[in-house]
Write a protein that holds these residues in place. Sequence first.
Motif, PDB file in Angstrom:
ATOM      1  N   LEU A  96     -12.328  -6.598   3.702  1.00  0.00           N
ATOM      2  CA  LEU A  96     -11.389  -7.695   3.860  1.00  0.00           C
ATOM      3  C   LEU A  96     -11.841  -8.569   5.021  1.00  0.00           C
ATOM      4  CD1 LEU A  96      -8.669  -9.057   3.100  1.00  0.00           C
ATOM      5  CD2 LEU A  96      -7.609  -7.633   4.872  1.00  0.00           C
ATOM      6  N   LEU A  97     -12.073  -9.840   4.736  1.00  0.00           N
ATOM      7  CA  LEU A  97     -12.425 -10.816   5.760  1.00  0.00           C
ATOM      8  C   LEU A  97     -11.201 -11.698   5.976  1.00  0.00           C
ATOM      9  CD1 LEU A  97     -15.989 -11.849   4.473  1.00  0.00           C
ATOM     10  CD2 LEU A  97     -15.321  -9.844   5.831  1.00  0.00           C
ATOM     11  N   HIS A  98     -10.599 -11.608   7.141  1.00  0.00           N
ATOM     12  CA  HIS A  98      -9.364 -12.334   7.394  1.00  0.00           C
ATOM     13  C   HIS A  98      -9.463 -13.112   8.701  1.00  0.00           C
ATOM     14  CE1 HIS A  98      -7.871  -9.530  10.586  1.00  0.00           C
ATOM     15  NE2 HIS A  98      -8.623  -8.661   9.927  1.00  0.00           N
ATOM     16  N   GLY A  99      -8.707 -14.186   8.771  1.00  0.00           N
ATOM     17  CA  GLY A  99      -8.700 -15.001   9.980  1.00  0.00           C
ATOM     18  C   GLY A  99      -8.421 -16.453   9.669  1.00  0.00           C
ATOM     19  N   ALA A 144     -12.726  -9.451  -0.263  1.00  0.00           N
ATOM     20  CA  ALA A 144     -11.521 -10.263  -0.385  1.00  0.00           C
ATOM     21  C   ALA A 144     -11.358 -11.059   0.900  1.00  0.00           C
ATOM     22  CB  ALA A 144     -10.294  -9.391  -0.624  1.00  0.00           C
ATOM     23  N   THR A 145     -10.979 -12.322   0.775  1.00  0.00           N
ATOM     24  CA  THR A 145     -10.767 -13.164   1.952  1.00  0.00           C
ATOM     25  C   THR A 145      -9.318 -13.626   1.979  1.00  0.00           C
ATOM     26  OG1 THR A 145     -11.308 -15.281   0.866  1.00  0.00           O
ATOM     27  CG2 THR A 145     -13.139 -13.997   1.769  1.00  0.00           C
ATOM     28  N   THR A 146      -8.797 -13.825   3.179  1.00  0.00           N
ATOM     29  CA  THR A 146      -7.436 -14.319   3.353  1.00  0.00           C
ATOM     30  C   THR A 146      -7.315 -14.968   4.725  1.00  0.00           C
ATOM     31  OG1 THR A 146      -5.086 -13.715   3.438  1.00  0.00           O
ATOM     32  CG2 THR A 146      -6.655 -12.079   4.225  1.00  0.00           C
ATOM     33  N   ASN A 147      -6.446 -15.956   4.800  1.00  0.00           N
ATOM     34  CA  ASN A 147      -6.137 -16.580   6.081  1.00  0.00           C
ATOM     35  C   ASN A 147      -4.983 -15.884   6.788  1.00  0.00           C
ATOM     36  OD1 ASN A 147      -8.117 -18.507   5.578  1.00  0.00           O
ATOM     37  ND2 ASN A 147      -6.677 -19.962   4.691  1.00  0.00           N
ATOM     38  N   TYR A 148      -4.202 -15.135   6.026  1.00  0.00           N
ATOM     39  CA  TYR A 148      -3.011 -14.495   6.576  1.00  0.00           C
ATOM     40  C   TYR A 148      -2.937 -13.049   6.105  1.00  0.00           C
ATOM     41  CZ  TYR A 148      -1.951 -19.451   6.999  1.00  0.00           C
ATOM     42  OH  TYR A 148      -2.029 -20.798   7.269  1.00  0.00           O
ATOM     43  N   ASP A 208       0.355  -7.258   0.729  1.00  0.00           N
ATOM     44  CA  ASP A 208       1.083  -6.014   0.531  1.00  0.00           C
ATOM     45  C   ASP A 208       0.273  -4.857   1.114  1.00  0.00           C
ATOM     46  OD1 ASP A 208       1.880  -3.491  -1.082  1.00  0.00           O
ATOM     47  OD2 ASP A 208       3.431  -4.951  -1.598  1.00  0.00           O
ATOM     48  N   PRO A 209       0.920  -3.944   1.838  1.00  0.00           N
ATOM     49  CA  PRO A 209       0.187  -2.811   2.435  1.00  0.00           C
ATOM     50  C   PRO A 209      -0.607  -2.012   1.411  1.00  0.00           C
ATOM     51  CG  PRO A 209       2.405  -2.939   3.341  1.00  0.00           C
ATOM     52  CD  PRO A 209       2.342  -3.940   2.225  1.00  0.00           C
ATOM     53  N   ALA A 210      -0.102  -1.920   0.183  1.00  0.00           N
ATOM     54  CA  ALA A 210      -0.825  -1.162  -0.845  1.00  0.00           C
ATOM     55  C   ALA A 210      -2.143  -1.825  -1.205  1.00  0.00           C
ATOM     56  CB  ALA A 210       0.044  -1.018  -2.097  1.00  0.00           C
ATOM     57  N   LEU A 211      -2.236  -3.130  -0.992  1.00  0.00           N
ATOM     58  CA  LEU A 211      -3.440  -3.866  -1.363  1.00  0.00           C
ATOM     59  C   LEU A 211      -4.578  -3.631  -0.390  1.00  0.00           C
ATOM     60  CD1 LEU A 211      -4.459  -5.870  -3.499  1.00  0.00           C
ATOM     61  CD2 LEU A 211      -3.657  -7.727  -2.034  1.00  0.00           C
ATOM     62  N   ILE A 212      -4.257  -3.321   0.864  1.00  0.00           N
ATOM     63  CA  ILE A 212      -5.293  -3.196   1.899  1.00  0.00           C
ATOM     64  C   ILE A 212      -5.363  -1.777   2.464  1.00  0.00           C
ATOM     65  CG2 ILE A 212      -5.246  -5.632   2.540  1.00  0.00           C
ATOM     66  CD1 ILE A 212      -3.374  -4.962   4.800  1.00  0.00           C
ATOM     67  N   ARG A 213      -4.819  -0.836   1.740  1.00  0.00           N
ATOM     68  CA  ARG A 213      -4.899   0.543   2.216  1.00  0.00           C
ATOM     69  C   ARG A 213      -6.321   1.074   2.079  1.00  0.00           C
ATOM     70  NH1 ARG A 213      -6.041   3.759  -1.822  1.00  0.00           N
ATOM     71  NH2 ARG A 213      -5.117   3.587  -3.912  1.00  0.00           N
TER      72      ARG A 213
END
Length: 327
Positions: A55-58, A172-176, A181-186
């Motif tokens: 997960l790349l987030h920021g 997967a990338t996201t800004n937020y 959902d916690p299940a998505l990034i467990r």
Amino acid sequence: WKYVGARPKRPMTSMVLEPDLKDALLADCKEFLSSEEWCVDSLAASGIPFRRGYLLHGVPGSGKTSLVHSLAGELGLNIYVVSLTSKGMNDNTLTTLMGRAPPRSIFLLEDLDAVFTRSVSRDPSSTGTPKESTTSEGSSSQDNNDDSKLSLSGLLNSIDGVAAAEGRLFFATTNYKERLDPALIRDGRIDRSFEFTHARKWHAECIFKCFFLPCKTSSSASSSLSTNDKDASERSFPDEIAVLAKRFAEAIPENELSVANLQGYLLKNKTRPKECVDEVEQWICEQRKNTKRPKEVCLILCSSYQSTGVETRVISPFRYLRSSAWV
């Protein structure tokens, strides 16, 4: 799958990011790909699937997608991209696509936080939850935009369900991140997370040096600077470019502008290094003016009379505009 096209490889050294971030991500990907034989033999008995999720987030414009592109070139892998909000997307379609993704490839899902929203707005104050509309007009607009019938359960099963492909790198990338959902990034779906921030002063200095390579001033310098075995911070630059890069970095506020902002400004001045530095403070003021939000907020209250008394409730926040008028 439909072939879109090929893009030139982007060297990892051209990515102006935290060195620890680049090195850790690249090393982890290489270790995963090189351990395929061991995993097939050892994990088969235990039933653990052979796949890896990141997960790349920021903040927006910080280089998340660009890093995936650079990694693909470094590892010699193809990128498979799917739009989860495209028309006709549903659980079965996504499961089929991910199941048919070949091994030793990169599967990319961008803007994961916006998958289950019906709005194109990326307002930071939004929770990411679809807004309900009570009017017939709003319902009609909502139905027109709700072309995707993908569910959270279908997305989770496509990532690590029975039919999910193995031997591939999932990004997967996201800004937020907080909206997911916690299940998505467990663990098991997302094995490692990497945070991307706004540009710092050393980012600005490295980007400036990358843009103004002294190819026309010195042939010897040009030959040394064109190599890809060193990051911009480790290369040697003529004194004039080095001084200008430091001046440029000193003018850039710490952790306020994105890397994309700096890149856009430098592109406009790619043949004017000195003028680029002289005019950077004016550009920063313009950026702040364009992104400035009203600080004063008024809460409009109303009273609804009931048999038991008066109930006061907040309806909605309204901002005080520059024209000194309430709306």
